[in-house]
Each structure stands twice: as structure tokens, then as C-alpha cells.
Design an enzyme around this catalytic site. Structure first.
Site, PDB file in Angstrom:
ATOM      1  N   PRO A 201       0.849  -1.196   0.000  1.00  0.00           N
ATOM      2  CA  PRO A 201       0.000   0.000   0.000  1.00  0.00           C
ATOM      3  C   PRO A 201       0.880   1.240   0.000  1.00  0.00           C
ATOM      4  CG  PRO A 201       0.159  -0.852   2.219  1.00  0.00           C
ATOM      5  CD  PRO A 201       0.956  -1.789   1.343  1.00  0.00           C
ATOM      6  N   ASP A 202       0.312   2.363  -0.370  1.00  0.00           N
ATOM      7  CA  ASP A 202       1.062   3.612  -0.260  1.00  0.00           C
ATOM      8  C   ASP A 202       1.352   3.898   1.209  1.00  0.00           C
ATOM      9  OD1 ASP A 202       1.332   6.724  -0.070  1.00  0.00           O
ATOM     10  OD2 ASP A 202       1.568   6.244  -2.194  1.00  0.00           O
ATOM     11  N   SER A 252       0.305   6.201 -11.379  1.00  0.00           N
ATOM     12  CA  SER A 252       0.609   7.124 -12.469  1.00  0.00           C
ATOM     13  C   SER A 252       1.069   6.376 -13.713  1.00  0.00           C
ATOM     14  CB  SER A 252       1.703   8.102 -12.039  1.00  0.00           C
ATOM     15  OG  SER A 252       2.953   7.437 -11.934  1.00  0.00           O
ATOM     16  N   GLU A 273      -3.854   0.147 -14.125  1.00  0.00           N
ATOM     17  CA  GLU A 273      -4.782   1.261 -14.300  1.00  0.00           C
ATOM     18  C   GLU A 273      -4.016   2.529 -13.991  1.00  0.00           C
ATOM     19  OE1 GLU A 273      -7.828   3.701 -12.139  1.00  0.00           O
ATOM     20  OE2 GLU A 273      -8.874   1.780 -12.371  1.00  0.00           O
ATOM     21  N   CYS A 307      -8.732   8.842 -10.460  1.00  0.00           N
ATOM     22  CA  CYS A 307      -8.281   8.639 -11.841  1.00  0.00           C
ATOM     23  C   CYS A 307      -9.405   8.826 -12.853  1.00  0.00           C
ATOM     24  CB  CYS A 307      -7.673   7.246 -12.000  1.00  0.00           C
ATOM     25  SG  CYS A 307      -6.162   6.968 -11.068  1.00  0.00           S
ATOM     26  N   GLU A 405      -2.538  15.693 -16.253  1.00  0.00           N
ATOM     27  CA  GLU A 405      -3.456  15.355 -15.177  1.00  0.00           C
ATOM     28  C   GLU A 405      -3.127  16.182 -13.931  1.00  0.00           C
ATOM     29  OE1 GLU A 405      -5.275  11.279 -13.244  1.00  0.00           O
ATOM     30  OE2 GLU A 405      -3.135  11.335 -13.705  1.00  0.00           O
TER      31      GLU A 405
END
Length: 540
Positions: A201-202, A252, A273, A307, A405
Site C-alpha cells: 500500500p502507499d 501514475s 490502471e 483517476c 493530469e
């Protein structure tokens, strides 16, 4: 609760609102952290901070490369027994998890808000998405994964069965913006397919994923089947890719390319994704009131850190003024909330880095001639990383916000004259993740949707209709990704297919059968007659 209408005086606080500091002190206790991190190893520790306050929430184990190797070893040892269970038993774990998630949702909603800063309603979108996925794969996994019979080379004489085997240990790299849905939501089909998982996980949002792991264990998942390694992306991420049998990545486009290269070097599959610069098209016949309401959801959910959120808004010139009057008014009336509880329309950005990016994009655009119709400034009076929901007009090519983005609460408005122009402009981007079309004519909207180069298109909704339809695939075209989540593709990607063909009576070669004797030439003639007959009988 501090609730501030963007650009307006402070609004009335919601009943029952709780401060982030109070909830952190009462809920994120050492006992909770110890329970969530049970079985999670690391050679150091890393602090998790809340963007709502800027203060530390907890410290969790931080992994290095040796810890990742050990996690894969434990996962591989556990995976064999897990894969040996009948698929219905594995699927039943998902259904029990579904019930536990909904029963204890207030706990995870608190964690999501504390770790991401998003509004509670947007945190609940994650609960909804995960519950949908758990129910779907809990019910459909046996059908997706069961043996399939196929017509063989010689019908009735060749019996063909397609089997599905788990890949082994999946390596998952999950982002910070949807820490529940984009961690356990993607893990559920992998588990149903018989895989183990090593997830990174982040480091900003590990507590939510660890909470989900505990609930899955409570639902019956063997603890070692899901390993979690927390650490810097540049250190732990490549190690996960280096040891995985399949890689699932959300993040990203730049990092996605690196992940794809690492997986390709080892000849293992990957689903990615990636980023988006998503467009919303408001056609001439749209209901502008509903479209304006939908645009608020599409552009500002989770403070635009999504996203599939809308960053480009194309409006037919005949309805542009009427639409913008409503959209701007709704945006200016949005309430920014820094506490835990329902009522706020938008929460915080996740970090100082995100705040810097959003601020830079807006200031550069304004410096080059863009006009701010709503928002356009940080709100340190609400919280350290808050930024107002922002609408820009007059954005031109060459401005960073036009093409890159932003991943924040910023949307740019453009006018168009005809639908061909709108489609061309919407498609004129390297990205292709999501799009939105607004019209009173559903058939017209679906026809136009089919011309847009995006993995999902929502007609008269921003993103939730397509994303929440979990029987259908979801993913990106072009630079927005490879592979799909949801539906059959979302679970079959975690498997290897195997074809087992049993030949009966005669071989696929010259043969003798009783008085029938076929040499090379006779066998070729026999097969040619058979092929013509199969076509005439409409065999596929």
C-alpha cells in the site's frame, strides 16, 4: 466541525461531527495498530500522518528488500493449501467479508477519512465499491473459474476442457487515493481465484488496507495468504515486481511504464490502471440542471483525486451560459469539511505535494490568461492541504492544466459547436480512461459514447454508473492502462488457462480402424471431407 462554503462565509457545522484529532486519539490507539499490523514485518518504522491535521496518526513497520522476500516466501507456502480449497469455499470468505465490511463500516470510514482527508460520503463510495465486488465474485467466482467444455478438433472424438489455475502469488501495488477500494477491491478476485497476495500500500494510507486484511482474516482468509509490505515506492515496489507471478498496479502512467517493463523482463503478466484526463460532454439537449449537479460529483469527488474524475468539461455553446450559471453557483456553495462525519461536500488534498501541484497548475493558467469562475485558492484556514473546488475558463493549449493530469479539484471549461468537434477534442489526449456524456436522448448518448476512446463512458452520470456495474469490465485505453478490473476479465487475469484435450477412437494421423485403412493421402482426403462437412453443419 469546521465546514466552510467555498468562497463564502463559514457554514453551520453538521450534527455529530467529530474532530480528526479526537477520533485519532480515541480510535487509532497502540492496541489497534498492534492488531492491524500483526504478521506485518519490517526492518524499521514509518509514520502515517493525517492530512486533516498534519499530525502523525501511527507508526507501522517499514519493509526493506529482505522483508519483501520473506513475505513472498510466507505467501507461497500458504498459497498451496488455499488453492487446494474448493472455489466455493474461497468465494464464501468473500461473502462473509461483505457482511463484516458493512457491519463495521464506521471504523473503516474513520480510517479512510483520517488517512486521505476526503469527505465521508466519498469514503463511503469505497465501501460501496468493495461490497459490490465482494458480492459479485462471492457469487460468480465458481462460474468464472469452473471447467469449460469446448468443441474439439473432431467433434465427439476430441473431448476438450479448459481449466483455470491460480497464478501463484500476485504482487499488488496500491495507491493512496482510494485506500480501501484499490487495495482489497482488487485483491478479492485474486483470492477467489486461489492466489496469495503480497501488497504494497502507499505509505500515506496503510492503515485502511491493514484494516481490510484483518476483516478478511476474520472472514476466514488464512493470515499468510495476504502479506502487506509498507515502504518507499522506489525501494519496495520494484522488489514486489521482481518476485511476483503477476502484477496488479494502480497509479501514475510514468510509474506504470516502469512496472510494465519490470514484469515484461520476467515474462509475467500485469494489469495497470493509470492516469486520466477525463472529459465530460454536455450536449445541446442536456438537462442543464442535472448536468450541473452531475459535474460537481464528477469533478470534485475525493477533491478530484480520482483517476476517473472529470478534468475537461465540453459544453455545447447553445447551453453553455445556462449550464455554467448553475455549475458555478453549485461549486461556490460547496462546503469544505475537516472533521469526521457526513455533511461536507469535499475534503482535503492528501499532501503538501498535491497542494503544490494544484496551486501551480491554476496559477500558471491564470498567468497565461485563464479566468477563475469559482475557487482558485488554498484554504489553510480549514486545513493544511485544503484547496477550493475550482472552475477555469479560457484554458488554452500550452497551459499545463490543459494537457496534464492535475489530480485535484480543478476542471477546465470549453465550448463546442457540433458533436463531431466535441468527440475529436475529447479524444485528443494520450489518455483514455473514463468519459461522461449528458443528453436527454439515451440512444444518442450511447451512440456518441461508442465514439469516445475511453475504457468506460457514463451517460448522464460522471463515473459511478460504469464503475459500480461490476459485472462489466473497467479499465483504460491508450496511456491510461492495460487490462481490466471487474467482470470476468477482473478475475480471469489472475489465472492461467490450461486446455486438456482427450482424443478418442481415432488419432489425428493416418490410421487403421477395422477394415478402414487410411494412408497419408487417404487421411488427408478424410480430413478435407470432414472440414467441409463441419462448415456446412455450421460448427464453430
Amino acid at each position: 466541525m469546521t465546514e466552510t462554503a467555498a468562497g463564502n462565509p463559514t457554514a453551520t457545522a453538521s450534527a455529530g461531527a467529530r474532530t480528526a484529532a479526537a477520533v485519532a486519539a480515541e480510535f487509532v490507539t497502540p492496541a489497534l495498530v498492534e492488531r492491524l499490523t500483526r504478521g506485518v514485518t519490517g526492518s524499521g518504522t514509518v509514520a502515517v500522518h493525517s492530512p486533516l491535521t498534519g499530525e502523525a496518526l501511527a507508526e507501522v513497520p517499514e519493509a526493506g528488500p529482505p522483508d519483501v522476500v520473506a513475505a513472498f516466501e510466507r505467501a507461497r507456502a500458504a498459497q498451496r493449501a488455499w488453492a487446494a480449497r474448493p472455489v466455493r469455499q474461497r468465494a464464501a470468505v468473500l461473502l462473509r467479508f461483505h457482511d463484516l465490511l458493512l457491519r463495521d463500516q464506521d471504523e473503516v470510514l474513520d480510517l479512510v477519512q483520517l488517512e486521505t482527508g476526503k469527505a465521508r460520503l466519498h469514503a463511503h463510495e469505497e465501501v460501496q465499491a468493495v461490497a459490490l465486488a465482494a458480492r459479485h465474485y462471492g457469487r460468480r467466482a465458481p462460474a468464472y473459474l469452473g471447467p469449460k467444455r469446448h468443441t474439439g478438433a473432431l467433434p465427439t472424438l476430441t473431448r476438450v476442457t479448459e481449466l483455470r489455475h491460480p497464478r501463484g502469488v500476485v504482487g499488488q501495488i496500491a495507491p493512496w487515493n482510494y485506500p480501501l477500494e484499490l487495495s482489497v477491491g482488487d485483491a478479492l478476485p485474486a483470492f477467489a481465484a486461489g492466489n496469495a497476495l503480497v501488497m504494497k500500500p502507499d505509505s500515506k494510507t496503510p492503515l485502511t488496507a491493514l484494516w481490510a486484511r484483518r476483516k478478511l482474516v476474520e472472514a476466514g482468509l488464512p493470515e499468510d495468504v495476504w502479506q502487506v509490505v509498507v515502504g518507499p515506492g522506489g525501494v519496495v515496489g520494484p522488489e514486489v515486481v521482481r518476485h511476483a507471478d503477476y502484477v496488479s498496479f494502480t497509479g501514475s502512467t510514468r510509474t506504470g511504464r516502469e512496472v510494465a517493463q519490470g514484469a515484461a523482463a520476467r515474462l509475467v503478466g500485469a494489469s495497470l490502471e493509470l492516469g486520466g484526463k477525463n472529459a465530460m460532454l454536455v450536449l445541446a439537449d442536456a438537462d442543464v440542471e442535472k448536468a450541473a449537479e452531475g459535474a460537481v460529483r464528477a469533478a470534485f469527488a475525493s477533491a478530484g483525486q480520482l483517476c476517473i474524475s472529470v478534468e475537461r468539461l465540453y459544453v455545447h455553446e447553445s447551453v453553455a451560459d445556462a449550464f455554467l450559471a448553475r455549475f458555478v453557483a453549485r461549486t461556490r456553495a460547496m462546503r469544505l469539511g475537516n472533521t469526521l462525519g457526513y455533511g461536507a461536500d469535499m475534503g482535503s488534498l492528501v499532501s503538501g505535494q498535491q497542494l503544490e501541484t494544484v496551486t501551480r497548475h491554476v496559477e500558471e493558467a491564470v498567468g497565461k490568461g485563464a479566468e477563475v469562475l469559482a475557487g482558485g485558492r488554498p484554504r489553510p484556514d480549514v486545513g493544511p492541504y485544503f484547496y477550493e473546488p475550482t472552475i477555469l475558463d479560457g484554458v488554452e493549449p500550452g497551459m499545463t492544466v490543459c494537457d496534464e493530469e492535475t489530480f485535484g479539484p480543478v476542471v477546465s471549461v470549453y465550448r463546442f459547436r457540433d458533436e463531431d468537434e466535441a468527440v475529436d477534442r475529447a479524444n485528443a489526449t494520450p489518455y483514455g480512461l473514463n468519459a461522461s456524456v449528458w443528453t436527454k436522448d439515451g440512444r444518442r448518448g450511447r451512440r456518441l459514447a461508442a465514439r469516445l476512446q475511453t475504457g468506460t463512458v457514463n451517460v448522464n452520470e460522471g463515473y459511478g454508473a460504469a464503475y459500480g456495474s461490476v459485472q462489466a469490465p473497467m479499465g483504460g485505453m491508450k496511456d491510461s492502462g492495460v487490462g481490466r478490473r471487474h467482470g470476468s476479465e477482473g478475475i480471469l487475469k489472475y489465472t492461467e488457462s490450461q486446455t486438456v484435450a482427450q482424443q478418442r477412437v481415432v488419432p489425428l494421423a493416418p490410421f487403421t480402424l477395422g477394415p478402414l485403412r487410411y494412408d497419408d493421402e487417404g487421411y488427408a482426403a478424410f480430413m478435407s471431407r470432414g472440414l467441409r462437412a463441419l462448415k456446412a453443419l455450421r460448427f464453430r
